[in-house]
Scaffold this motif. Structure first.
Motif, PDB file in Angstrom:
ATOM      1  N   ARG A 219      -4.534   5.845  -0.642  1.00 44.98           N
ATOM      2  CA  ARG A 219      -5.207   4.549  -1.201  1.00 44.98           C
ATOM      3  C   ARG A 219      -4.721   4.112  -2.310  1.00 44.98           C
ATOM      4  O   ARG A 219      -5.595   3.611  -3.108  1.00 44.98           O
ATOM      5  CB  ARG A 219      -6.807   4.747  -1.020  1.00 44.98           C
TER       6      ARG A 219
ATOM      7  N   THR B  40       0.943  -1.127  -0.023  1.00 44.14           N
ATOM      8  CA  THR B  40      -0.077  -0.005  -0.010  1.00 44.14           C
ATOM      9  C   THR B  40       0.844   1.277   0.056  1.00 44.14           C
ATOM     10  O   THR B  40       2.055   1.155   0.369  1.00 44.14           O
ATOM     11  CB  THR B  40      -0.887   0.036   1.340  1.00 44.14           C
TER      12      THR B  40
ATOM     13  N   MET C  11      -1.691   1.397  -4.252  1.00 43.68           N
ATOM     14  CA  MET C  11      -1.155   0.252  -3.903  1.00 43.68           C
ATOM     15  C   MET C  11      -0.183   0.067  -5.353  1.00 43.68           C
ATOM     16  O   MET C  11      -0.320   0.542  -6.418  1.00 43.68           O
ATOM     17  CB  MET C  11      -1.879  -1.018  -3.770  1.00 43.68           C
TER      18      MET C  11
ATOM     19  N   TYR D  23      -8.601   0.164  -2.478  1.00 47.16           N
ATOM     20  CA  TYR D  23      -7.250  -0.228  -3.301  1.00 47.16           C
ATOM     21  C   TYR D  23      -7.307  -0.691  -4.434  1.00 47.16           C
ATOM     22  O   TYR D  23      -6.483  -0.454  -5.491  1.00 47.16           O
ATOM     23  CB  TYR D  23      -6.306  -0.840  -2.148  1.00 47.16           C
TER      24      TYR D  23
ATOM     25  N   GLU E  51       3.284  -6.938   4.270  1.00 48.82           N
ATOM     26  CA  GLU E  51       3.825  -6.444   2.763  1.00 48.82           C
ATOM     27  C   GLU E  51       5.309  -6.357   2.716  1.00 48.82           C
ATOM     28  O   GLU E  51       6.140  -6.409   3.726  1.00 48.82           O
ATOM     29  CB  GLU E  51       3.206  -4.862   3.043  1.00 48.82           C
TER      30      GLU E  51
ATOM     31  N   THR F 218       1.354  -4.249   8.389  1.00 47.43           N
ATOM     32  CA  THR F 218       0.881  -3.018   8.348  1.00 47.43           C
ATOM     33  C   THR F 218      -0.145  -2.648   9.361  1.00 47.43           C
ATOM     34  O   THR F 218      -0.564  -3.633  10.257  1.00 47.43           O
ATOM     35  CB  THR F 218       0.040  -2.817   6.928  1.00 47.43           C
TER      36      THR F 218
END
Length: 184
Positions: free
Chosen positions: A82, A78, A84, A139, A104, A98
């Motif tokens: 908003r 991300t 990615m 996203y 991630e 996250t």
């Protein structure tokens, strides 16, 4: 009858969390086998998947299978506003958790949308014709709006919805194919 996305998201998340482990494992295995048989999967050299959370369909076996087949595997990271991006991972990739509780990659090569052959798109609920109820952040809808490749989602039985259960909005992106067990 149409309900708000927020109401439907809450109801489907509760259903997912209540799904017994044996049913989940059995369905995940059957859905994975169906995915591996799809031409979209077979022909893909670069596959984007997600790092699943405990209540979601487990993507770890899909990631391992893709890597075993020699596919380049990507997972999302991300970004502010908003957004990615998809980052290539391998056995040496380091991850961080996250605020959403998702792992991630800390580093790795970022690929552009046109470099991705197939995105396996997560969600809370799906209709057989490709409508997707996401997690509410937008996203994937933002990313998929600029993606022209193949999309597939895997729907556990508890995630399969009727077409009119929630409103479809202009920014909602349809999924190319929803793999489910009712197709058997």
């Amino acid at each position: 009858m149409t309900h708000s996305k927020k109401e439907m998201r809450k109801a489907y998340l509760a259903r997912l969390q209540q799904l017994d482990q044996n049913t989940r494992l059995r369905e995940q295995h059957r859905l994975a086998q169906k995915l591996y048989d799809l031409p979209q999967w077979t022909n893909a050299k670069t596959v984007a998947l997600t790092m699943s959370q405990s209540f979601e369909l487990d993507t770890a076996p899909l990631i391992l299978h893709a890597r075993h087949e020699g596919k380049r595997v990507l997972v999302p990271r991300t970004l502010p506003k908003r957004q990615m991006e998809f980052v290539q991972i391998d056995e040496d990739t380091e991850f961080e958790e996250t605020g959403f509780g998702v792992l991630e990659p800390l580093a790795g090569k970022v690929l552009q949308p046109q470099e991705i052959d197939l995105i396996v798109v997560p969600g809370v609920a799906f209709t057989a014709d490709g409508k997707r109820l996401g997690f509410g952040g937008g996203y994937y809808d933002r990313y998929l709006a600029n993606y022209l490749g193949q999309t597939v989602s895997l729907a556990l039985t508890t995630q399969l919805a009727d077409a009119a259960e929630w409103p479809v909005e202009d920014h909602d992106v349809m999924i190319g194919q929803v793999v489910n067990l009712e197709q058997e």
